[in-house]
Design a protein around this motif. Structure first.
Motif, short mmCIF file in Angstrom:
data_model
loop_
_atom_site.label_atom_id
_atom_site.label_comp_id
_atom_site.label_asym_id
_atom_site.label_seq_id
_atom_site.Cartn_x
_atom_site.Cartn_y
_atom_site.Cartn_z
N ILE A 10 8.66 4.26 0.43
CA ILE A 10 9.59 3.17 0.72
C ILE A 10 11.03 3.68 0.70
N ARG A 11 11.37 4.43 -0.35
CA ARG A 11 12.73 4.96 -0.47
C ARG A 11 13.08 5.86 0.71
N ASP A 12 12.19 6.78 1.03
CA ASP A 12 12.47 7.73 2.11
C ASP A 12 12.55 7.03 3.47
N THR A 13 11.69 6.05 3.69
CA THR A 13 11.69 5.31 4.97
C THR A 13 12.97 4.51 5.12
N PHE A 14 13.36 3.81 4.07
CA PHE A 14 14.56 2.99 4.14
C PHE A 14 15.82 3.85 4.21
N ALA A 15 15.82 4.98 3.50
CA ALA A 15 16.98 5.89 3.55
C ALA A 15 17.17 6.44 4.96
N ALA A 16 16.07 6.78 5.62
CA ALA A 16 16.16 7.29 6.99
C ALA A 16 16.65 6.21 7.94
N PHE A 17 16.20 4.97 7.73
CA PHE A 17 16.66 3.84 8.55
C PHE A 17 18.18 3.68 8.41
N CYS A 18 18.66 3.73 7.18
CA CYS A 18 20.10 3.56 6.92
C CYS A 18 20.92 4.72 7.49
N ALA A 70 0.82 -1.22 0.00
CA ALA A 70 0.00 0.00 0.00
C ALA A 70 0.85 1.27 0.00
N LEU A 71 2.16 1.13 0.27
CA LEU A 71 3.05 2.29 0.28
C LEU A 71 3.48 2.66 -1.14
N SER A 72 3.79 3.91 -1.36
CA SER A 72 4.35 4.33 -2.65
C SER A 72 5.85 4.02 -2.66
N ARG A 73 6.43 3.97 -3.84
CA ARG A 73 7.87 3.73 -3.93
C ARG A 73 8.65 4.87 -3.29
N GLU A 74 8.12 6.08 -3.39
CA GLU A 74 8.78 7.23 -2.78
C GLU A 74 8.81 7.10 -1.26
N TYR A 94 11.89 -2.50 -4.60
CA TYR A 94 10.79 -2.22 -5.53
C TYR A 94 10.34 -3.50 -6.24
N MET A 95 11.25 -4.43 -6.44
CA MET A 95 10.87 -5.70 -7.06
C MET A 95 9.93 -6.49 -6.14
N LEU A 96 10.25 -6.49 -4.84
CA LEU A 96 9.36 -7.11 -3.85
C LEU A 96 7.99 -6.42 -3.90
N HIS A 97 8.01 -5.10 -3.89
CA HIS A 97 6.80 -4.28 -3.89
C HIS A 97 5.92 -4.57 -5.11
N ALA A 98 6.56 -4.81 -6.25
CA ALA A 98 5.81 -5.07 -7.49
C ALA A 98 5.44 -6.54 -7.65
N GLY A 99 6.36 -7.43 -7.24
CA GLY A 99 6.20 -8.85 -7.58
C GLY A 99 5.33 -9.66 -6.65
N VAL A 100 5.52 -9.52 -5.34
CA VAL A 100 4.78 -10.38 -4.41
C VAL A 100 3.27 -10.17 -4.49
N PRO A 101 2.77 -8.93 -4.61
CA PRO A 101 1.32 -8.77 -4.77
C PRO A 101 0.77 -9.48 -6.01
#
Length: 269
Positions: free
Chosen positions: A95-103, A89-93, A136-143
């Motif tokens: 996901i990117r921002d959340t993971f970048a902040a985590f890192c 349900a999250l956008s790629r943007e 992004y592959m997980l985000h696109a593929g698993v659903p």
């Protein structure tokens, strides 16, 4: 009794230039006959194939789960299906921002969280959003797999005639040719050395010189096609095909006894 096996080289943004590539084969004994190679230039076209009734065991080159450490720290659901619903349900943007902040909050050398299966497979962390963008592959593929109703052993109960497993072609390629590069999407890097590496890799697969104990059977035209493709999308699909064949012959599809039910697992790792 022959078994239908498939291997999928996935991309999170399929197009005519860089499609999702599917290898279809038949496993008889210890040999896999490559029957067909298909390309899908859109998610919709690939989803239509997934939903087609039939029986197969497939290896898909994208992650099926996220690192438990990441999920717990972000406060996301720790049950796999609920996590995938939240993540998709999250956008790629986002996901990117959340993971970048985590890192960014972590020390150098420990930026990414890893799944337990990453080290044995030598795979990129499934939270990585660039080079390669497997998040992004997980985000696109698993659903797509969930909507198609396929069975994901250890993660999601579905149609047991269509079994989807997480594969990783790089694991099998490294076993055969070590660290030699055999592909590139960049024209300038599509060198004679990479062509020779593809030839050596295909030859080893045909001779069964891998720990999987499965031989690849090809026509002359198929062999030429796999070797000639500088991006190696078709060859990667075939590598996944052989991993699927290995899984098809193992109890519980080769799933490790200690596989994390949130993170998932990588076939043959």
């Amino acid at each position: 009794m022959p078994v239908q096996v498939v291997g999928v080289d996935f991309t999170s943004r399929p197009s005519p230039r860089k499609p999702i590539t599917l290898a279809v084969g038949e496993l008889r004994g210890a040999a896999v006959q490559l029957q067909a190679l298909h390309s899908f230039a859109s998610d919709a076209a690939f989803e239509a194939w997934l939903a087609t009734p039939g029986a197969w065991v497939g290896a898909f080159d994208f992650p099926f789960g996220l690192p438990r450490e990441l999920v717990e720290q972000l406060g996301w659901p720790t049950q796999w299906h609920a996590l995938i619903e939240h993540y998709s349900a999250l956008s790629r943007e986002t996901i990117r921002d959340t993971f970048a902040a985590f890192c960014a909050a972590r020390p150098v050398g420990q930026k990414f969280a890893h799944r337990a299966c990453d080290a044995p497979a030598g795979s990129s962390p499934s939270m990585k959003w660039v080079n390669p963008p497997v998040a992004y592959m997980l985000h696109a593929g698993v659903p797509l797999l969930l909507r198609a109703g396929v069975h994901l052993p250890g993660l999601h109960e579905g149609d047991r005639n269509r079994v989807a497993l997480e594969g990783y072609p790089g694991l099998l390629a490294r076993e055969v040719i070590g660290t030699r590069s055999y592909k590139s999407d960049e024209k300038a890097k599509q060198t004679p050395e990479r062509l020779i590496a593809r030839k050596d890799l295909v030859e080893a697969l045909e001779q069964g010189r891998t720990r999987l104990g499965v031989r690849l059977r090809l026509s002359h035209a198929q062999r030429d096609l796999l070797v000639a493709d500088p991006m190696a999308d078709q060859l990667d699909a075939v590598l996944c095909l052989l991993q699927a064949a290995w899984g098809a012959t193992r109890a519980n599809w080769g799933k490790p006894l200690d596989a994390d039910p949130l993170e998932g697992w990588i076939l043959t790792a």
